[in-house]
Design an enzyme around this catalytic site. Structure first.
Site: not given
Ligand code: NAD
Length: 371
Positions: A141, A223, A247, A191, A251
């Protein structure tokens, strides 16, 4: 002592839900005889319309001079453009960077009352109680270059994921400290099989672990973590991860709590305020929900619970924060529901944003007269 709180209602449902949270804070201030000074300012889309920029300098300055910031959400279709003009979301990144907020704390708890409104089976979500700790000022970001450009084969775009050792160490340490005060289990998500930043993340996490022998550390690839979060959410205590992964995972985690409208968050930095606590920005995890904005349908509980986190983390008022949580649970226990958490429960009493806010306030007032 007077505490300064900067209120940034933002766009869409932001003003609706923060309006309710603000009224709750005013009741707590009266009940505890503390002086909360509220200052309101525009950010996001409304600030672009009025001032031509999503985060005017004086608003950031006001934030830096406050004990805490209470924020709704920013953005909406009116300000969606990809042509390089100002974007509402730049206000969030500017506030996080300008206030040095590197740690986003997102508690996820499944309340018994909301189990029927989840699409997941009760035996999977009953008793879920974990915190996602998301790194907030690094990663993709913020990395440069981040741009669109022309190449010989047409348009292309690039984003850069960059993490320094110091940034990783700071957030992972925060994660160990949170876990030490809870069930002593930290899950670090990366990851590392693909990304260099993740391999550094894992290496630093293992180094920090040496100072926290009482906490167990496990590593998960992002994942598979997306799957574990839904299949066995009760196994997690504190989950620490980088900006983008956090992020997305939060959710997903909102499904465990019943709705995005239920999840609060705190963004904390290293700076201390006059009260000796961390300066923080508090906001529901949801966005501006343009599909329901202005219809009195939004769930204000995430915003109200964010106000409770503000009292606890930036003002040190833990018991007042707990009273708010108790009031929210009480209202849900009585069967009141906004549309997003209505589920298929027989006898649920459907209410709007304003009525839900009023019910929580009434409950707070009656808790006061009971005690
Ligand atoms: P969203 O969170 O706004 O909405 C997703 C879905 O959840 C919608 O169906 C919405 O109606 C519902 N929802 C969200 N909050 C709710 C609440 N309190 N009560 C009831 N239902 C609720 O996400 P989106 O649709 O992807 O984004 C809409 C806008 O919000 C976009 O412009 C996006 O950039 C912005 N956004 C801002 C923030 C922020 O300011 N922190 C975060 C996410 C998205």
């Amino acid at each position: 002592m007077a505490y300064k709180i900067l209120v940034l209602k933002g766009d869409g449902i932001g003003p609706e839900v923060i309006g309710e949270a603000l009224q709750v804070l005013k009741i707590v201030a009266r009940q505890s005889a503390i002086d909360l000074e509220f200052h309101e300012a525009l950010v996001g889309g409304h600030a672009i319309d009025t001032h031509g920029k999503p985060l005017p300098e004086e608003v950031l300055k006001q934030g830096q001079e406050s004990d805490a910031v209470l924020l709704g959400a920013v953005g909406g279709p009116k300000w969606d453009n990809t042509k390089g003009g100002p974007r509402p979301e730049q206000a969030l990144l500017g506030l996080r960077a300008g206030l040095g907020l590197f740690a986003n704390v997102r508690p996820v708890r499944t309340l018994r009352e909301l189990i029927p409104s989840s699409p997941l089976r009760p035996e999977i979500i009953n008793g879920v109680d974990f915190i996602v700790l998301r790194e907030l000022t690094g990663g993709i970001y913020f990395g440069k270059p981040s741009e669109r450009r022309e190449s010989s084969s047409g348009r292309e775009a690039v984003d850069t994921c960059l993490y320094s050792e110091a940034e990783i160490r700071r957030i992972v340490k925060f994660g160990f400290e949170l876990a030490r005060d809870r069930r002593k289990h930290l899950t670090s998500v990366d990851k590392a099989n693909i990304l260099s930043t993740s391999r550094l993340w894992r290496e630093v996490a293992m180094e920090v672990a040496a100072d926290y022998k009482e906490v167990t550390l496990e590593h998960q690839l992002v994942d598979s973590m997306a799957m574990h979060l839904i299949r066995r959410p009760r196994d997690f205590d504190v989950i620490v991860t980088e900006n983008l992964f956090g992020d997305i995972l939060t959710d997903e985690a909102s499904v465990l709590a019943g709705s995005m409208g239920m999840l609060p968050s705190a963004s904390l930095g290293e700076e201390m305020n006059g009260a000796g606590f961390r300066i923080g920005m508090y906001e529901p995890i949801h966005g501006t929900a343009p599909d329901i904005a202005g219809r009195d349908e939004a769930n204000p509980l995430a915003a109200i619970l964010s106000a409770a986190m503000l009292l606890e983390h930036s003002l040190g008022m833990r018991s007042e924060a707990e009273s708010i949580v108790k009031a929210v649970e009480g209202v849900l226990h009585e069967g009141y529901r906004t549309k997003d958490i209505q589920g298929s429960v027989a006898g649920a009493k459907l209410v709007g944003c304003k009525a839900m806010g009023r019910l929580v306030r009434e409950r707070l007032e009656s808790q006061e007269s009971d005690s």
